[in-house]
Design a protein around this motif. Structure first.
Motif, PDB file in Angstrom:
ATOM      1  N   ALA A  26       0.813  -1.217   0.000  1.00 26.88           N
ATOM      2  CA  ALA A  26       0.000   0.000   0.000  1.00 26.88           C
ATOM      3  C   ALA A  26       0.844   1.264   0.000  1.00 26.88           C
ATOM      4  CB  ALA A  26      -0.924   0.005   1.217  1.00 26.88           C
ATOM      5  N   ASN A  27       2.110   1.175   0.426  1.00 30.49           N
ATOM      6  CA  ASN A  27       2.962   2.372   0.511  1.00 30.49           C
ATOM      7  C   ASN A  27       3.670   2.700  -0.796  1.00 30.49           C
ATOM      8  OD1 ASN A  27       2.352   2.636   3.276  1.00 30.49           O
ATOM      9  ND2 ASN A  27       3.960   1.165   3.811  1.00 30.49           N
ATOM     10  N   ARG A  28       3.601   1.803  -1.750  1.00 30.29           N
ATOM     11  CA  ARG A  28       4.392   1.994  -2.970  1.00 30.29           C
ATOM     12  C   ARG A  28       3.981   3.227  -3.757  1.00 30.29           C
ATOM     13  NH1 ARG A  28       4.710  -4.413  -4.789  1.00 30.29           N
ATOM     14  NH2 ARG A  28       5.856  -5.092  -2.921  1.00 30.29           N
ATOM     15  N   LEU A  29       2.686   3.543  -3.727  1.00 30.76           N
ATOM     16  CA  LEU A  29       2.196   4.731  -4.451  1.00 30.76           C
ATOM     17  C   LEU A  29       2.969   5.979  -4.046  1.00 30.76           C
ATOM     18  CD1 LEU A  29       0.131   6.461  -6.083  1.00 30.76           C
ATOM     19  CD2 LEU A  29      -1.324   6.428  -4.046  1.00 30.76           C
ATOM     20  N   TYR A  30       3.218   6.132  -2.750  1.00 32.56           N
ATOM     21  CA  TYR A  30       3.805   7.377  -2.227  1.00 32.56           C
ATOM     22  C   TYR A  30       5.296   7.476  -2.498  1.00 32.56           C
ATOM     23  CZ  TYR A  30      -0.658   6.756   0.013  1.00 32.56           C
ATOM     24  OH  TYR A  30      -1.986   6.514   0.227  1.00 32.56           O
ATOM     25  N   LEU A  31       5.885   6.377  -2.921  1.00 39.66           N
ATOM     26  CA  LEU A  31       7.318   6.385  -3.199  1.00 39.66           C
ATOM     27  C   LEU A  31       7.616   6.564  -4.692  1.00 39.66           C
ATOM     28  CD1 LEU A  31       8.176   3.424  -0.789  1.00 39.66           C
ATOM     29  CD2 LEU A  31       8.402   5.862  -0.319  1.00 39.66           C
ATOM     30  N   LEU A  32       6.556   6.624  -5.503  1.00 42.39           N
ATOM     31  CA  LEU A  32       6.724   6.851  -6.947  1.00 42.39           C
ATOM     32  C   LEU A  32       7.045   8.318  -7.221  1.00 42.39           C
ATOM     33  CD1 LEU A  32       3.591   4.881  -8.249  1.00 42.39           C
ATOM     34  CD2 LEU A  32       5.984   4.191  -8.531  1.00 42.39           C
ATOM     35  N   PRO A  33       7.635   8.629  -8.395  1.00 40.60           N
ATOM     36  CA  PRO A  33       7.830  10.039  -8.767  1.00 40.60           C
ATOM     37  C   PRO A  33       6.488  10.770  -8.775  1.00 40.60           C
ATOM     38  CG  PRO A  33       9.004   8.580 -10.275  1.00 40.60           C
ATOM     39  CD  PRO A  33       8.153   7.702  -9.418  1.00 40.60           C
ATOM     40  N   LEU A  34       6.518  12.055  -8.441  1.00 41.20           N
ATOM     41  CA  LEU A  34       5.276  12.824  -8.302  1.00 41.20           C
ATOM     42  C   LEU A  34       4.456  12.871  -9.589  1.00 41.20           C
ATOM     43  CD1 LEU A  34       6.435  15.829  -6.098  1.00 41.20           C
ATOM     44  CD2 LEU A  34       5.015  13.899  -5.407  1.00 41.20           C
ATOM     45  N   PHE A  35       5.116  12.901 -10.742  1.00 39.79           N
ATOM     46  CA  PHE A  35       4.349  12.997 -11.989  1.00 39.79           C
ATOM     47  C   PHE A  35       3.529  11.728 -12.243  1.00 39.79           C
ATOM     48  CE2 PHE A  35       8.177  10.938 -13.607  1.00 39.79           C
ATOM     49  CZ  PHE A  35       7.704  10.074 -14.591  1.00 39.79           C
ATOM     50  N   ILE A  36       3.905  10.649 -11.547  1.00 41.96           N
ATOM     51  CA  ILE A  36       3.120   9.408 -11.628  1.00 41.96           C
ATOM     52  C   ILE A  36       2.129   9.322 -10.463  1.00 41.96           C
ATOM     53  CG2 ILE A  36       3.228   6.876 -11.592  1.00 41.96           C
ATOM     54  CD1 ILE A  36       6.052   7.095 -12.796  1.00 41.96           C
ATOM     55  N   SER A  37       2.604   9.611  -9.241  1.00 37.67           N
ATOM     56  CA  SER A  37       1.772   9.403  -8.047  1.00 37.67           C
ATOM     57  C   SER A  37       0.613  10.385  -7.941  1.00 37.67           C
ATOM     58  CB  SER A  37       2.622   9.473  -6.777  1.00 37.67           C
ATOM     59  OG  SER A  37       3.188  10.752  -6.605  1.00 37.67           O
ATOM     60  N   VAL A  38       0.806  11.630  -8.383  1.00 34.88           N
ATOM     61  CA  VAL A  38      -0.264  12.645  -8.234  1.00 34.88           C
ATOM     62  C   VAL A  38      -1.507  12.280  -9.054  1.00 34.88           C
ATOM     63  CG1 VAL A  38      -0.887  15.055  -8.668  1.00 34.88           C
ATOM     64  CG2 VAL A  38       1.253  14.518  -7.495  1.00 34.88           C
ATOM     65  N   PRO A  39      -1.380  11.950 -10.348  1.00 40.42           N
ATOM     66  CA  PRO A  39      -2.585  11.548 -11.100  1.00 40.42           C
ATOM     67  C   PRO A  39      -3.260  10.290 -10.541  1.00 40.42           C
ATOM     68  CG  PRO A  39      -0.779  12.035 -12.610  1.00 40.42           C
ATOM     69  CD  PRO A  39      -0.201  12.015 -11.226  1.00 40.42           C
ATOM     70  N   ILE A  40      -2.446   9.327 -10.082  1.00 40.85           N
ATOM     71  CA  ILE A  40      -3.021   8.110  -9.495  1.00 40.85           C
ATOM     72  C   ILE A  40      -3.790   8.458  -8.224  1.00 40.85           C
ATOM     73  CG2 ILE A  40      -2.494   5.880  -8.423  1.00 40.85           C
ATOM     74  CD1 ILE A  40      -0.061   5.682 -10.294  1.00 40.85           C
ATOM     75  N   ALA A  41      -3.196   9.330  -7.396  1.00 38.22           N
ATOM     76  CA  ALA A  41      -3.860   9.744  -6.149  1.00 38.22           C
ATOM     77  C   ALA A  41      -5.189  10.429  -6.444  1.00 38.22           C
ATOM     78  CB  ALA A  41      -2.946  10.671  -5.355  1.00 38.22           C
ATOM     79  N   LYS A  42      -5.219  11.270  -7.464  1.00 39.00           N
ATOM     80  CA  LYS A  42      -6.475  11.952  -7.828  1.00 39.00           C
ATOM     81  C   LYS A  42      -7.563  10.941  -8.168  1.00 39.00           C
ATOM     82  CE  LYS A  42      -4.831  16.404  -9.585  1.00 39.00           C
ATOM     83  NZ  LYS A  42      -4.907  17.354 -10.702  1.00 39.00           N
ATOM     84  N   LYS A  43      -7.176   9.898  -8.891  1.00 39.36           N
ATOM     85  CA  LYS A  43      -8.152   8.880  -9.294  1.00 39.36           C
ATOM     86  C   LYS A  43      -8.612   8.059  -8.086  1.00 39.36           C
ATOM     87  CE  LYS A  43      -8.911   5.156 -12.617  1.00 39.36           C
ATOM     88  NZ  LYS A  43      -8.344   4.331 -13.698  1.00 39.36           N
ATOM     89  N   ILE A  44      -7.657   7.606  -7.272  1.00 34.62           N
ATOM     90  CA  ILE A  44      -8.007   6.769  -6.110  1.00 34.62           C
ATOM     91  C   ILE A  44      -8.875   7.549  -5.136  1.00 34.62           C
ATOM     92  CG2 ILE A  44      -7.076   5.643  -4.039  1.00 34.62           C
ATOM     93  CD1 ILE A  44      -4.633   4.841  -5.729  1.00 34.62           C
TER      94      ILE A  44
END
Length: 324
Positions: free
Chosen positions: A248-266
Motif C-alpha cells: 500500500a505504501n508503494r504509491l507514495y514512493l513513486l515520482p510525483l508525476f506518476i503518483s499525483v494523477p493516481i492519487a487523484k483517481k483513487i
C-alpha cells in the motif's frame, strides 16, 4: 461468539452492527449516563455501503446489548477497542483491571503507544487490527458511515510478533462472515506504523484543502501531501520500519508525476470521499495529534518535515479565517 465494542464511536458501532448481522453476540460499552438512552432508542446508523455492484444506502437502528461498566469476570471472547488514539491513556488502566479472559483487539491508529500498552497488558492478552474498510462521523447521536468496496480496502489483523494464532484465525472467520474482508498480517506493526504516517499526511492535505472533493482538484496541495507522506515514511525507516514491505505504501514512493494523477483517481472514489470527510469533520483533534506526532518524531530521528509543517500551517490559517 461474544464481542464487546469498547466505545460507541462510528467505526466500532459500524463493525459491531455488521458482526451482529453475521451472527455474533455484540455488546457496546457506552459512557456513564448513556446506557438508558441507548438501550431504549438503539444506535441509528445511516450507512452508504459500496461493497455490492451498486451503492446501497441504509438507515437502521442497531440494538446491541448495552453496558456502561466492564467487570473482570465478564464472559467476552473479544474486546474491540475502537476509540480514537487520544482516549487510549484513560482506557488502559480500566482494561488492565477488567479484561478478564477476553482478548483485547486494538482497533485504532497507533504510532508510539506500543510500550505504553505493555505497561498495562501482557502480550497474550491483546493483538491488533485496523478498521480500514469503514469511516465516517457522528451528527447529533446518529452515526453516518461508509463501507468501502474497493479492492484494497480490507481489515488487517495480526499478532505483534507475526504468529498466526487461533484467536486471530477465529476473529478472521467472524469478520469474513460479516464481509469485512479480513487479511491476516505477519507484520501488523509495520502496517500500523506506516499507515499512521500516511494517514497523518493525507488527512493534513484534505483538511488543508477543506474537503475530500476540493483536495482532488488541488494539484499543489496533492503534491505537498505526497511529499509530506514521504517525510513520514522516511521517519518510519529511521525507526527500523521498512515502508517498502507493505504494498500500500508503494504509491507514495513513486515520482510525483506518476503518483499525483493516481492519487487523484483513487481519492476521487465516492466511499473514500465520505470516509475522509467524516474523519476531518468529526476527529480534527486526533488528526492534529497525528500531525504533531510525525513532526515531533522527525525532530527525534533527524528527518526534516517541511511539507507536513506547511500543511499544518494551512490548517491553522483556515481555522483562523473561519473563526473571524
Amino acid at each position: 461468539m461474544k464481542i464487546l465494542i469498547y466505545g460507541a464511536g462510528v467505526v466500532g458501532c459500524a463493525y459491531g452492527w455488521q458482526l451482529s448481522k453475521a451472527g455474533c453476540d455484540v455488546t457496546v460499552l457506552v459512557r456513564k449516563g448513556q446506557k438508558e438512552f441507548v438501550q431504549k432508542n438503539g444506535i441509528q446508523i445511516i450507512c452508504s455501503d459500496f461493497r455490492g455492484k451498486a451503492r446501497k444506502d441504509v438507515d437502521v437502528i442497531f440494538k446491541p446489548t448495552v453496558i456502561d461498566e466492564l467487570s473482570s469476570n465478564n464472559d467476552f471472547e473479544y474486546i474491540i477497542v475502537s476509540t480514537n488514539k487520544l482516549q487510549l491513556s484513560t482506557i488502559l488502566p480500566t482494561l488492565s483491571k477488567s479484561t478478564g479472559k477476553a482478548n483485547v483487539v486494538f482497533f485504532q491508529n497507533n504510532w508510539d503507544v506500543f510500550t505504553e500498552i505493555d505497561k498495562y497488558l501482557n502480550p497474550e492478552q491483546y493483538f491488533f487490527a485496523f478498521p480500514f474498510m469503514v469511516g465516517g462521523g457522528k451528527e447529533d447521536k446518529n452515526i453516518h458511515c461508509a463501507i468501502s468496496g474497493l479492492k484494497y480496502s480490507n481489515t488487517p489483523l495480526g499478532e505483534k510478533d507475526g504468529r498466526i494464532t487461533p484467536r486471530v484465525e477465529k476473529l478472521f472467520v467472524a469478520l469474513d462472515k460479516a464481509d469485512l474482508k479480513p487479511v491476516i498480517s505477519n507484520q501488523i506493526l509495520v502496517w500500523l506504523i506506516t499507515h499512521y504516517a500516511v494517514a497523518a499526511g493525507l488527512s493534513a492535505g484534505i483538511m488543508s484543502a477543506g474537503s475530500a472533493s476540493q483536495f482532488i482538484e488541488n494539484t499543489p496541495i496533492i503534491r505537498t501531501t505526497m511529499k509530506a507522506i514521504r517525510e513520514g515514511l522516511a521517519i518510519c525507516k529511521k525507526m527500523g520500519i521498512n515502508p517498502k514491505t507493505e504494498k500500500a505504501n508503494r504509491l507514495y514512493l513513486l515520482p510525483l508525476f506518476i503518483s499525483v494523477p493516481i492519487a487523484k483517481k483513487i481519492y476521487g472514489n465516492d466511499a473514500l470521499q465520505l470516509m475522509f470527510d467524516g474523519h476531518i469533520n468529526h476527529s480534527p483533534a486526533e488528526i492534529r495529534q497525528m500531525i504533531d506526532d510525525i513532526i515531533n518524531s522527525g525532530v527525534k530521528y533527524a528527518v526534516m518535515t517541511p511539507n507536513l509543517a506547511q500543511l499544518k500551517s494551512y490548517i491553522s490559517s483556515n481555522q483562523t479565517n473561519k473563526s473571524k
